[in-house]
Design a protein around this motif. Structure first.
Motif, mmCIF file in Angstrom:
data_model
loop_
_atom_site.group_PDB
_atom_site.id
_atom_site.type_symbol
_atom_site.label_atom_id
_atom_site.label_comp_id
_atom_site.label_asym_id
_atom_site.label_seq_id
_atom_site.Cartn_x
_atom_site.Cartn_y
_atom_site.Cartn_z
ATOM 1 N N GLY A 1 0.759 -1.283 0.000
ATOM 2 C CA GLY A 1 0.334 0.024 0.110
ATOM 3 C C GLY A 1 0.947 1.323 -0.012
ATOM 4 O O GLY A 1 0.362 2.428 0.065
ATOM 5 N N VAL A 2 1.972 0.976 -0.045
ATOM 6 C CA VAL A 2 2.885 2.313 0.175
ATOM 7 C C VAL A 2 3.233 2.901 -1.410
ATOM 8 O O VAL A 2 3.723 1.980 -2.524
ATOM 9 C CB VAL A 2 4.568 1.941 0.642
ATOM 10 N N ALA A 3 3.099 4.132 -1.723
ATOM 11 C CA ALA A 3 3.383 4.750 -2.956
ATOM 12 C C ALA A 3 4.559 5.617 -2.793
ATOM 13 O O ALA A 3 4.674 6.252 -1.774
ATOM 14 C CB ALA A 3 2.116 5.276 -3.477
ATOM 15 N N PHE A 4 5.421 5.795 -3.735
ATOM 16 C CA PHE A 4 6.611 6.782 -3.781
ATOM 17 C C PHE A 4 6.676 7.637 -4.864
ATOM 18 O O PHE A 4 6.364 7.249 -6.264
ATOM 19 C CB PHE A 4 7.989 5.748 -3.758
ATOM 20 N N ALA A 5 7.241 8.865 -4.967
ATOM 21 C CA ALA A 5 7.344 9.634 -6.014
ATOM 22 C C ALA A 5 8.730 10.513 -5.698
ATOM 23 O O ALA A 5 9.215 10.736 -4.504
ATOM 24 C CB ALA A 5 6.382 10.682 -6.102
ATOM 25 N N ALA A 6 9.734 10.851 -6.788
ATOM 26 C CA ALA A 6 10.634 11.431 -6.824
ATOM 27 C C ALA A 6 10.623 13.105 -7.535
ATOM 28 O O ALA A 6 9.792 12.753 -8.651
ATOM 29 C CB ALA A 6 11.899 10.871 -7.391
#
Length: 108
Positions: free
Chosen positions: A46-51
């Motif tokens: 359920g973890v989302a990541f962005a840079a």
């Protein structure tokens, strides 16, 4: 590591539990500060990541805005800023060689 003139001074990583929280954070960051989205991915569980990348001032503001925008939608928000990246991981991000799906390649 040599950098081209198109690279910005800083990058930020934003991680949330849930895509809705991350979408809210990214929309607020881009509208308010003009940072550029480098990559986005679901990490798992359920973890989302962005840079994102931009000037140091824009990234500082973007981090505060991201936390404020995402907080109502999740119990977990993590942010990290790298100014003039020097660590190997940060260099990979600033060079655009991400070990995740790159947003730039999806927009073409």
């Amino acid at each position: 590591m040599p950098r081209s003139s198109s690279h910005s001074e800083a990058i930020a990583l934003v991680e949330t539990r849930g895509v809705v929280a991350l979408a809210c954070a990214l929309e607020a960051m881009e509208k308010a500060t003009g940072v550029e989205l480098l990559a986005i991915d679901r990490v798992g569980g359920g973890v989302a990541f962005a840079a994102v990348t931009g000037s140091t001032a824009a990234i500082r503001n973007a981090i505060e805005i991201a936390e404020e925008a995402a907080r109502p939608h999740t119990e977990r928000v993590g942010v990290r800023m790298y100014v003039r990246p020097t660590t190997p991981g940060a260099q990979l991000l600033s060079a655009g060689h991400l070990p995740i799906r790159s947003v730039a390649s999806q927009r073409r």
